[in-house]
Design an enzyme around this catalytic site. Structure first.
Site, PDB file in Angstrom:
ATOM      1  N   ASP A 271      -3.248  -3.273   2.692  1.00 45.33           N
ATOM      2  CA  ASP A 271      -3.909  -3.472   3.990  1.00 45.33           C
ATOM      3  C   ASP A 271      -5.089  -4.421   3.835  1.00 45.33           C
ATOM      4  OD1 ASP A 271      -2.129  -1.748   5.106  1.00 45.33           O
ATOM      5  OD2 ASP A 271      -3.522  -0.065   5.314  1.00 45.33           O
TER       6      ASP A 271
ATOM      7  N   GLU B 188       0.813  -1.221   0.000  1.00 46.56           N
ATOM      8  CA  GLU B 188       0.000   0.000   0.000  1.00 46.56           C
ATOM      9  C   GLU B 188       0.845   1.270   0.000  1.00 46.56           C
ATOM     10  OE1 GLU B 188      -3.919   1.562   2.381  1.00 46.56           O
ATOM     11  OE2 GLU B 188      -3.678  -0.526   1.853  1.00 46.56           O
TER      12      GLU B 188
ATOM     13  N   TYR C 247      -2.500  -4.107  13.096  1.00 44.94           N
ATOM     14  CA  TYR C 247      -3.293  -3.222  12.236  1.00 44.94           C
ATOM     15  C   TYR C 247      -4.285  -2.429  13.082  1.00 44.94           C
ATOM     16  CZ  TYR C 247      -5.752  -1.714   8.037  1.00 44.94           C
ATOM     17  OH  TYR C 247      -6.301  -0.959   7.032  1.00 44.94           O
TER      18      TYR C 247
END
Length: 653
Positions: A103, A8, A307
């Site tokens: 992600d 990303e 995350y």
């Protein structure tokens, strides 16, 4: 097999390349875009979305295109990162397999899907899913590759599509009706507007609140020179009754213990962090929601935390002791304590999801500033969830004076346990052990007048909690929505207060099309997008349903366009007022020069040429104060989370 790994961001690409190559990856640059290579693998990072959804160029003129027409215009994807696209195309020419390692969430899936048309047609596409950028998680993800979830990507695309159509058409309508164009446009949005309505409604409750007086009667007792307080158990709304109780009690010298209880209770640690509870706690530390999320994402990219976008408050099996040993490098004393009071099973919250674990540390490193502050918050919460319950002692007594019962409550901490590593506010209050029938000496009787208080203003933390409760936005977008409200000068302050523009826009929308300000419709659309992700509904159905709702709203808005415009204009005049002119007594107003630069000018121009320059960045408003030295207005400036006041006159010391 030659592979291309798409991440990303560049920071994630660099770290993943380092992990997969055991530190042997080399860096190169193509078209100004960095990438990493080792063996037969190339790793490249994007900058989030490389394509933006927008209307065709011919619809860019706000004044030539009726806002309502945008509802039926088909948006197009425009390439926003051309150099990255060129680099991927060139690198992918002789690639056999592409692994999407963006992600693992709705937005990440779409970011990965957006690059597929840049790849050769015969290339194999796989997906790596992980919740932390650590050696163990990354290697495990790349050993167990999965397929792309196109339904998940479509649900993110539906959100983009709906938000663009709603945001663009309504923003243009409100801005044109109120003649607030250029940089001063008034934004309206599918999630933004009901969120702003919550803030405005709360402020109206505060403004309209009428305090109601009540009285408390307190008695100070003493046993063996140890004083403690008991209170009449109810608010007394009638002053006559309060006087009667006070007069009866103050004549007495002793009270009789009617009842006494003492019990030991356990206090559980707080549950693991999901995104909402994390942002709420960060807000209480003085870190704004957008700032806290940005820092958390950077900590994640650097392999220090898991995350940070998750709805989960239940840990899956994790190497808890291994993580604690890593934390010992930064928090040696706290980790030693945790190992002494380790609970058999980590505490769990009520929310469970399978995508990501709760936010927790995965490694430790040297940090400073706000990064250290946010990391410590996450680390301490994690340590608390692994620690034994705190032990509390609670006491309750009923003491009768003149046939009137008074209640005394006490609480102290017997064993801090989890509170040693995760400090929380706990008001200890001491009362001695008592016995039924015991006589207790009265030292003092107090009659205290008080009044009911208005509801509190939202903080960023409490607003995010309310947004989640009402289904406004998602864990990934709520902090961004709040950030936009600050940027557009709709709200100000840590205790969130709406500006006159916020009142005007919300009131105008309520009169014109109330559905836009209610959370119900937005929450239902969120559920519809979840159904796309689950494969229960398709993209076209959900988008079409949202368009129909918007068309009905426009019918009412257009019928009330003139009223809406006038109301907002009045509010903007109020918001742009910067006090009385200290030269002629006219009104000082926020104005724009021919070059678009803002300044304060006098309403009596050209007779009075009094003016003051303003900072061109951040929000600026009149503080309802004047400089004691020169009489110029005192202005408040808010920029990048910082707030300060100064005299508008730059020549004043």
């Amino acid at each position: 097999m030659k592979e291309l790994i798409i991440c990303e961001k560049n920071i994630a690409a660099r770290r993943i390349a380092y992990i997969l190559s055991d530190g042997k990856a080399k860096r190169a640059v193509l078209y100004g875009v960095p990438y990493y290579y080792f063996d037969d693998k190339i790793v490249i990072g994007l900058k989030g979305h490389i394509k933006n959804l927008d209307f065709p160029k011919e619809y860019s003129s706000w004044e030539k295109i009726e806002p309502k027409k945008l509802i039926e215009v088909e948006p197009i994807k425009k390439l926003s990162q051309k150099r990255i696209a060129m680099a991927i195309k060139k690198i992918a020419k002789d690639i056999k397999r592409v692994i999407i390692a963006t992600d693992y969430d709705r937005e990440g899936e779409l970011i990965g899907v957006e690059i597929l048309d840049l790849l050769p047609k015969n290339v194999e596409i796989k997906r790596a899913r992980f919740s932390a950028i650590t050696p163990n998680e990354i290697k495990k993800a790349f050993e167990n590759l999965e397929e792309i979830d196109f339904n998940l990507a479509k649900s993110a695309e539906a959100r983009q599509y709906i938000d663009l159509i709603w945001g663009a058409s309504l923003t243009r309508f409100i801005s044109l009706a109120s003649e607030q164009l250029g940089k001063d446009f008034l934004s309206v949005g599918r999630v933004q507007s009901p969120t702003l309505a919550l803030i405005v409604e709360r402020e109206k409750e505060i403004q309209n609140f009428v305090p109601k007086p009540f009285w408390k009667i307190k008695v100070i007792f003493a046993k063996n020179s140890e004083k403690f307080e008991a209170e009449y158990p109810e608010k007394i709304w009638d002053e006559k009754k309060a006087n009667e109780i006070y007069d009866a009690v103050k004549k007495e010298s002793f009270g009789i213990v009617e009842k006494f209880e003492k019990k030991i209770e356990e206090s559980y640690p707080p549950p693991p962090f999901d995104t909402t509870s994390f942002l709420k706690e960060a807000s209480s530390l003085g870190v704004s929601a957008p700032q806290a999320m940005k820092i958390a994402e950077e900590l994640y990219m650097n392999g220090l935390i898991s995350y940070p976008r998750t709805d989960n408050t239940v840990y899956p099996p994790l190497p808890f002791k291994n993580i604690l040993n890593k934390l010992a490098k930064v928090f040696p004393r706290e980790v030693e304590e945790v190992f002494k009071m380790l609970r058999k099973k980590p505490v769990a919250g009520k929310k469970y999801s399978k995508d990501h674990p709760p936010i927790h540390p995965v490694d430790a490193g040297k940090l400073d500033g706000l990064h250290a502050k946010i990391y410590e918050l996450i680390a301490r919460r994690f340590m608390a969830t692994l620690s034994r319950n705190a032990i509390l002692e609670r006491k309750k007594a009923i003491v009768k004076v003149a046939d009137i019962n008074f209640e005394a409550k006490g609480q102290i901490i017997r064993e801090k346990n989890w509170m040693k590593v995760y400090p929380v506010r706990f008001d200890e209050k001491y009362i001695p052990d008592l016995e039924k029938g015991e006589k207790i000496k009265i030292m003092e009787v107090k009659k205290i007048k008080d009044e009911t208080k208005p509801p509190k203003r939202y903080t960023q933390g409490s607003l995010i909690v309310e947004m989640e409760k009402l289904g406004l936005g998602t864990k990934a977008t709520r902090h961004e929505i709040i950030g936009k409200l600050y940027q557009r000068d709709y709200i100000r302050g840590r205790q969130i207060k709406p500006t006159p523009a916020a009142f005007a826009v919300v009131d105008a929308l309520k009169k014109g099309a109330e559905i836009i300000t209610k959370p119900d419709m937005t929450a239902e659309l969120e559920k519809e997008m979840d159904r796309i992700a689950e494969g229960k509904k398709n993209f076209e159905e959900v988008v079409e349903e949202s368009k129909e709702i918007l068309k009905k709203a426009f019918e009412i808005l257009e019928a009330n366009e003139e009223k809406i415009g006038d109301e907002i204009k009045r509010a903007m005049t109020k918001q742009n007022f910067f006090g009385k002119c200290n030269k002629c007594g006219g009104e000082l107003t926020l104005l724009k020069s021919s070059k678009g630069k803002r300044f304060i000018g006098c309403s009596n121009f050209p007779k009075c040429s009094n003016s003051y320059p303003l900072p061109q960045k951040g929000s600026v408003y009149f503080s309802n104060e004047y400089c004691k030295k020169c009489g110029a207005p005192i202005i408040t400036i808010v920029y990048k989370g910082k707030k300060w006041k100064k005299c508008a006159n730059i020549n004043c010391n």
